[in-house]
Design an enzyme around this catalytic site. Structure first.
Site, PDB file in Angstrom:
ATOM      1  N   SER A 185       0.783  -1.228   0.000  1.00 60.96           N
ATOM      2  CA  SER A 185       0.000   0.000   0.000  1.00 60.96           C
ATOM      3  C   SER A 185       0.816   1.280   0.000  1.00 60.96           C
ATOM      4  CB  SER A 185      -0.941   0.006   1.208  1.00 60.96           C
ATOM      5  OG  SER A 185      -0.212  -0.062   2.420  1.00 60.96           O
ATOM      6  N   HIS A 241      -5.337  -3.661  -2.733  1.00 57.07           N
ATOM      7  CA  HIS A 241      -5.015  -2.679  -3.771  1.00 57.07           C
ATOM      8  C   HIS A 241      -4.790  -3.315  -5.138  1.00 57.07           C
ATOM      9  CE1 HIS A 241      -4.560   0.725  -0.969  1.00 57.07           C
ATOM     10  NE2 HIS A 241      -4.131  -0.195  -0.116  1.00 57.07           N
ATOM     11  N   LYS A 265     -11.573   0.013  -2.156  1.00 52.57           N
ATOM     12  CA  LYS A 265     -10.578   0.662  -3.009  1.00 52.57           C
ATOM     13  C   LYS A 265     -11.156   0.806  -4.421  1.00 52.57           C
ATOM     14  CE  LYS A 265      -7.577   0.469   0.414  1.00 52.57           C
ATOM     15  NZ  LYS A 265      -8.343  -0.211   1.455  1.00 52.57           N
TER      16      LYS A 265
END
Length: 637
Positions: free
Chosen positions: A432, A460, A489
């Site tokens: 991240s 992610h 996300k």
């Protein structure tokens, strides 16, 4: 904590013979205890095993109660070492698990057994193994400390005093570990202190052995940071909060909070919230000003997609705003069932279990895995894993073996010496902070070779990697045993899905604590997630646009002379290395003035002195906005 009218004093004893240090101790007390404590310390100096001193210095000075800092005592763990050799192996192994390279760990061991007679401690750079204290003859002395439950009387309590000192030392963020061997020839127990734990090590040396010193293993730091560290160790008055001491009352709640906030602020760790007045779009209103948004995880812009908003609105009208209970009571609607089916289909797993957040999913899944392993799960964790994976291991009571970031050779070695029946490799899919991608094929190969389970947090990666946005599993064509995919996300909503086989999914629905005991997310959110997954399936162009922006920004940065990895970036997380925390804040502020929202990321999210600007891309950002950003960045840096 005493109020401003309470008289507190530091009483220190230093004893020597022929100029050689023999003994030292100190206490912090109220005025009525000064005399008895001074007499006690004097008696202690006269009875030291190293001999009778020819000089004893007693000093008494006033202490401002307001200046006292309070830190928690370290947790104590007894290490069953039966010989000095076992003790040395234990220390070396723990240092390596902290990310200390093998040559530096060997250097620490060498210093512990060759340097003696220092009145203070050695500071050793964890990266280079070099001693960095200013005065190598004196070392760095840890003074101005006491404990609420300090043992009184002339008899020395080695363990208690060592625990107090180690608690002060290891509270500082620049100290990775402390290793100590007592200079008392008859005291053979030493310790390693690190990561909130005091490892008490018996038989660290042989009786009568003339060794004794302490080493503080430090994270790399600037000259100013080293100066601040030494000032903290030698001058900052610290009381270790293990139990109340006579005459020293515990601080009130408000005062304790104010102290901690002040300490956080003085360490440049304080954060402030940015208030958004619009949705997470390419141009957003932040703190009342319109700026190009380059810090959101709404990678595909789906939080504002008409289909996603319409699905959420329809479910909101049908089911209302809340779920009313946990998943096993009243919290499962038709949309909750659908979102789990949708995630399983999207990722190609037998089943998926949907949690309110990805953080909850990681914590509860790791706990459930340890329970499944009978409490004997051994974890192997990447050094840069997300806090939710780290906290999951801690809350489950697991000791994780940490390997350097994406270093498969070290992971292979750690697995090869493991004797555990149940092993778990955990890693982010896309990391991240630095945007790197886990080497999933190598992780799968090692997991298979050593009989380990493989757990990937692809928060992610899902929606951003692979031509169809399936994440790291599509990027590499390899599947972990457990895949955690978040909706917060690229999918533009909230929640985390644990994708796995049917049996483990059934186990999670019965034993994952945040699934069982936490109120479920709303039906509206689940409907939004289902719609977002559908959009990616039907409109892969949203993924294509994101990939095009990643490629475009990589090229623009390279043309501007800003470091870019070979081949450019692969993910929408683009870290711009700055280094100094203050400079990173200045660059971020200059970008804000130029109309771009890019926060500076500082310690403790990243190591001290390694501050970055964390740029995150969305498919909705235009090429013109990116070109103007790179121009502004080059000027701001």
């Amino acid at each position: 904590m005493p109020n401003a009218t309470t008289s507190l004093y530091s009483v220190k004893m230093r004893a020597s013979r022929g100029g050689e240090h023999i003994s030292g101790a100190e206490r912090i007390c109220t005025s009525e205890h000064v005399g008895p404590i001074a007499a006690s310390l004097n008696e202690r100096a006269l009875g030291h095993p190293k001999g009778t001193p020819d000089e004893i210095h007693l000093t008494v000075r006033g202490v401002d109660p307001v200046s006292i800092g309070y830190v928690p005592a370290l947790e104590v763990e007894e290490v069953p070492c039966q010989s000095p050799e076992q003790a040395r192996d234990f220390i070396s192994t723990r240092l390596k698990e902290l990310g200390v390279a093998a040559p530096v760990a060997r250097r620490v061991d060498e210093l512990m057994h060759t340097v003696s007679g220092l009145r203070g401690a050695m500071l050793v750079d964890a990266r280079t193994g070099e001693r960095i204290e200013p005065d190598r003859e004196r070392g760095v002395r840890v003074t101005n400390l006491d404990a609420r439950s300090q043992v009184t009387g002339p008899t020395k309590n080695h363990h208690h005093e060592a625990l107090v000192l180690a608690s002060k030392v290891c509270h500082h963020p620049k100290i990775l570990a402390e290793v100590c061997i007592s200079d008392d020839p008859d005291y053979t127990t030493g310790y390693l202190a690190a990561r909130g734990t005091y490892y008490r090590i018996p038989k660290i040396k042989r009786p009568g052995e003339d060794v004794g010193t302490r080493v503080f293993v430090c994270a790399p730091m600037t000259a100013e940071e080293k100066k601040e560290l030494i000032s903290y160790l030698e001058n900052r008055v610290i009381v270790v909060d293990d139990a109340p001491a006579p005459g020293v009352a515990a601080p009130g709640f408000d005062e304790l909070c104010a102290q901690e906030n002040r300490r956080w602020r003085e360490a440049d760790l304080e954060r402030t919230q940015r208030v958004f007045g619009t949705a997470q779009e390419a141009t957003a209103t932040v703190d009342g000003a319109e700026r190009v948004l380059l810090s959101s995880s709404n990678y595909l812009g789906l939080s504002q997609h008409p289909e996603v908003v319409a699905a959420a609105t329809g479910a909101l009208r049908q089911f209302g705003t809340g779920s009313g209970g946990s998943r096993l009571t009243t919290g499962t609607t038709t949309w909750h069932a659908r979102v789990e089916e949708a995630f399983a289909s999207f990722t190609g797993y037998e089943d998926a279990v949907f949690f309110a957040t990805g953080y909850q999913a990681n914590l509860s899944t790791i706990q459930a895995l340890n329970r499944l392993a009978g409490g004997n799960l051994e974890v192997f964790s990447d050094q840069l894993n997300h806090a939710s994976l780290i906290d999951g291991c801690r809350i489950a009571g697991l000791h994780a073996r940490v390997y350097p970031h994406r270093d498969m050779a070290v992971l292979d070695k750690l697995l090869s010496v493991s004797r555990s029946e149940h092993k778990l490799i955990i890693s982010d899919g896309v990391f991240s902070m630095d945007g790197t991608v886990a080497p999933l094929p190598s992780l799968r190969r090692l997991a298979d070779a050593y009989g380990a389970w493989l757990y990937i947090d692809d928060a992610h990666g899902v929606g951003t990697l692979g031509a169809r946005g399936r994440g790291t599993i599509e990027r590499f064509g390899v599947r972990p045993d457990i895949l955690m995919a978040t909706a917060s996300k690229a999918l533009g909503a909230e929640g985390g899905a644990v994708c796995t086989n049917a049996e483990f999914a059934h186990l999670l629905r019965n034993q994952a604590r945040s699934y069982v005991f936490s109120t479920a997310t709303s039906a509206a959110n689940c409907a939004a997630v289902c719609a977002a997954l559908g959009v990616i399936d039907r409109e892969p162009v949203v993924v294509d646009k994101l990939h095009a922006n990643i490629e475009r920004l990589s090229r623009l940065l390279q043309e501007a002379g800003i470091p870019v990895p070979d081949g450019g970036w692969e993910t929408p997380i683009v870290p711009i290395p700055i280094g100094d925390e203050a400079h990173a804040l200045r660059v971020s502020e200059r970008l804000q003035d130029a109309g771009f929202h890019v926060p500076a990321i500082r310690y403790p999210t990243v190591p001290r002195g390694k501050a970055i600007l964390r740029v995150t891309l969305m498919s909705t950002i235009t090429g013109d906005q990116l070109a103007r950003f790179v121009e502004a960045l080059a000027t701001a840096m």
